[in-house]
Design an enzyme around this catalytic site. Structure first.
Site, PDB file in Angstrom:
ATOM      1  CE  LYS A  12      -3.532   2.219   2.846  1.00 49.91           C
ATOM      2  NZ  LYS A  12      -4.468   2.257   4.106  1.00 49.91           N
ATOM      3  CE  LYS A  29      -5.884   1.855  -0.277  1.00 45.26           C
ATOM      4  NZ  LYS A  29      -6.290   1.843   1.090  1.00 45.26           N
TER       5      LYS A  29
END
Ligand code: PBG
Length: 339
Positions: free
Chosen positions: A208, A262
């Protein structure tokens, strides 16, 4: 015909790649990826109260809703054949340790229980993180080091374990830790196992990035940090893709069952690298709020066609190697395919 790709018989006029494009049936036949509602996960924002529905300005079509309205919403989502939902909670009161997140009567515990009671077949995933629950907006407990505040990794692990167990007891089907703390997957796995949830999968936000594309989400979840940023825990966009591989490798070793990359669209290379390296691990990509809102905004001005560009984005994420996509377009995709 020689097989070598550069042989002189290989080119035009013998080879005409447009032959694969003339007939719509041939185009469909040679498609390698599709976007099926069953592979999509829809994020939902829940806040306390009854009958509450508050539109999120930066994300047209999405609202913060109270748990009672979630049941009706969940039924519609299940009918559309969507793979699941991921819940984010906005508590009434925030404090330094995000107590609502670890309370059995907290917003997510209530939301999961009500949603599972109303729509047992709908897959319910919970985001396990503290940024929506702390008054400072960071993803865990703070510690002061050299006059600067930072998230205390190991103190936060204990909080994440308590939060994950609360979600599991409320009925969550999968927990998804998103705080980018070192060791979070192992800690949560241990905590869940000890609490009798060894069967419950962990979907880890393994790679992320500290991304500007989360902007609209921070309005939706009221989770913007009050000071500083998340760069000491979320990844640097300019880091080598190999660092994402290490993150994924560690999370798998600690017990992650599914992994997330992400954001998605600016990180298709990372998705591709993870998919190639771990073909046996289900990979999800999070098509984040900014990726949604910028297309929405352009479409509202008539600059882009929303359906075309949304589907093109989702196809690209699938082509890069993600099996699962967390996307704010999940319901739209299902409706577009029914039309
Ligand atoms: C953290 C979390 C964030 C998102 C999902 N989980 C925000 C952040 O790291 O600031 C962003 C999702 C999106 O932008 O759609 N709990």
């Amino acid at each position: 015909m020689p097989l070598e790709p550069t042989g002189r018989h290989v080119g035009f006029p013998t080879t005409r790649l447009r032959r694969l494009r003339y007939h719509p049936g041939v185009r469909r036949l040679v498609r390698a990826v599709d976007v099926a509602p069953g592979n999509l996960i829809l994020p939902l924002f829940v806040r306390p109260g009854r009958g509450v529905r508050r539109p999120i300005a930066a994300m047209p079509g999405h609202d913060q809703v109270s748990p009672d309205l979630l049941a009706e919403e969940g039924r519609r989502i299940a009918e559309l054949g969507i793979g699941g939902v991921i819940l984010f909670g906005i508590p009434d009161t925030k404090d330094a340790h995000g107590s609502d997140a670890t309370s059995r009567t907290g917003i997510i515990a209530q939301a999961v229980a009500q949603l599972k009671a109303a729509v047992p077949d709908l897959l319910v995933i919970t985001d396990v993180c503290f940024c929506e629950y702390t008054d400072h907006g960071h993803c865990g407990a703070l510690v002061e080091r050299n006059g600067q505040f930072d998230v205390d990794n190991d103190a936060t692990l204990e909080m994440l374990v308590r939060q994950a167990v609360v979600h599991a007891r409320a009925g969550a089907d999968i927990v998804a830790p998103s705080g980018m703390m070192d060791g979070m997957v192992g800690a949560i796995r241990g905590g869940l196992d000890a609490a009798g949830f060894s069967h419950l999968p962990i979907m880890s936000y393994a790679a992320k990035y500290a991304s500007g594309f989360y902007g609209p989400f921070r309005e939706a979840a009221e989770s913007a940090p009050r000071f500083g940023n998340r760069r000491t825990y979320q990844m640097d966009p300019a880091a080598a893709a190999g660092q994402a591989i290490r993150e994924v490798e560690l999370d798998i070793a600690e017990g992650a069952d599914l992994v997330i990359v992400k954001p998605a669209l600016a990180y298709l290379d990372v998705i591709g690298a993870v998919a190639a390296r771990y073909p046996g691990v289900p990979l999800a990509a999070y098509n984040v709020s900014g990726e949604f809102s910028m297309i929405k905004a352009a479409a509202e001005r008539g600059w882009l066609d929303e359906q075309t560009v949304a589907l093109e984005s989702l196809v690209a994420i699938r082509r890069a190697g993600a099996q699962i996509i967390i996307t704010y377009w999940a319901k739209d995709v299902a409706r577009w395919q029914q039309a």
